[in-house]
Design an enzyme around this catalytic site. Sequence first.
Site, PDB file in Angstrom:
ATOM      1  N   GLY A 134     -26.762 -82.151  27.910  1.00 24.01           N
ATOM      2  CA  GLY A 134     -26.613 -83.428  27.212  1.00 24.01           C
ATOM      3  C   GLY A 134     -26.326 -84.614  28.108  1.00 24.01           C
ATOM      4  N   LYS A 163     -34.269 -69.671  35.928  1.00 26.59           N
ATOM      5  CA  LYS A 163     -33.652 -69.092  34.725  1.00 26.59           C
ATOM      6  C   LYS A 163     -34.301 -67.775  34.320  1.00 26.59           C
ATOM      7  CE  LYS A 163     -32.728 -73.616  32.536  1.00 26.59           C
ATOM      8  NZ  LYS A 163     -31.271 -73.721  32.521  1.00 26.59           N
ATOM      9  N   GLY A 216     -30.654 -81.725  32.911  1.00 33.84           N
ATOM     10  CA  GLY A 216     -31.943 -81.138  32.560  1.00 33.84           C
ATOM     11  C   GLY A 216     -32.937 -82.216  32.231  1.00 33.84           C
ATOM     12  N   SER A 217     -33.095 -82.474  30.951  1.00 29.71           N
ATOM     13  CA  SER A 217     -34.101 -83.431  30.504  1.00 29.71           C
ATOM     14  C   SER A 217     -33.722 -84.863  30.863  1.00 29.71           C
ATOM     15  CB  SER A 217     -34.260 -83.312  28.989  1.00 29.71           C
ATOM     16  OG  SER A 217     -34.127 -81.962  28.584  1.00 29.71           O
TER      17      SER A 217
END
Lengths: 295, 191
Positions: free
Chosen positions: A217, A84, A238-239
């Site tokens: 999400g 990124k 992602g998380s």
Amino acid sequence: MTDERSIGTARVKRGLAEMLRGGVIMDVVDPEQARIAEDAGATAVMALERVPSDIRRDGGVARMSDPAMIEGIKAVVTIPVMAKCRIGHFAEAQVLESLGVDFIDESEVLTPADEAHHVDKWGFTPPFVCGATNLGEALRRISEGAALIRSKGEAGTGNIVEAVRHLRSILGDIKKITVAEDEELYAWAKNLQAPIDLVREVAERGELPVPMFCAGGIATPSDASLVMQLGAQAVFVGSGIFKSSDPALMARAIVEATTHYADPEVVAKVSRGLGDAMRGLELAAIETTFADRGW
Amino acid sequence: MKAGVLALQGAFREHREVLHALGFDAIEVRTAKQLLSLDALLLPGGESTTMTHLLRTSGMHAHLTDALRDGLPTLGTCAGLILMAKEVLDGREDQIPLGVADVTVRRNAYGRQRDSFEANLSVKGLLGGTFPGVFIRAPVIERVGPMVEVLAEHDGLPVLARQGSLWFSTFHPEISGDLRIHEAFLKEAEV
């Protein structure tokens, strides 16, 4: 090696995005996580220093990752490596290009560097992915040279509601444009703040001129199935993987659910006994909305 | 004719679109059952490690190997070629190919995405000029067995070849906008 070849063409950039369809791109913060991701069947990894939920928790300015960290991840996997840069930070993008990163994410998860301009992406050899919350934003990013669009959702929340909102907004407007009269497209272009040529192209094709994936999400196999059924062509997680109680198991399950998204029996099978998904946040409880970054 | 496109991951949609443009419908294949009664199969580009993993978890690996061994006409592009190959270099240790095409391929042999390229190719038996080759993190065919016929080369290396009913390319005809390679493959598959 004498035969002629052209590198960095739009065809070659969009081509890599097309090859990633139907797959899962996973955020990883170190080589060990990168290995877990590749073992689980990820199509690519996103190398970053902190996953979005930690960026959210820590606050402060979030920047491009340390090149040494990105190189460490490149060294241990055979799949494409993404990284990124901040919105508008073309110098960070140049650094990522020089590192041989396969895809650059000009990302709202990092703190923006320019409040008016995004990176002019046409001049770079690697392809770019950019986030969008609506069709106008998606088309502006494509006009700047993005080879892939991801609906933004709200990164680091483990809450799928924003991803669904953004996907439905983009795909809903595409549907409306395809049935609009030719003369109505000028008003669409004006309202979307997007170039008329791209609006016309969307009206003709019934989809964006580049692939569209979903991010922000996704925390469970059913989340992946949901957004794929809504029309996303692949997912970024992602998380959701490395903040769950058993990342390797969760990673594998989300990969299966993304491929077999239309088969609830498979989604049910892989959802069994996964342990805890990431804790997640109510949207009302967050201080910074990443999705509002980008213009 | 009943055609199928392996749809575990990758650019399977593009193959379906090419087939559609040529007047054929193709089903998306995600289970061993869907492999039955096919007359032709396409193995798309994508990530070969992901596809190999999913072939294993979906229980399709052995069925697909048998189908190709039994002569199901198959066109594999890029990752699809890697799946078909006898030997894969620079792959993952657990990346077991189907082993039906007598070639040795090296993954990502040109380098990273920045080395991906387009090049015009002269293809044996194809009328109408050169073919636009799109090479994306492409593999290289380093060895071909005696039964393999090379149909196109770039920089002296085979990029399109066939072994009986199995066709394979290191590049992506499915995203080139040119239908001729699919057309030639399907013409033979129909006979």
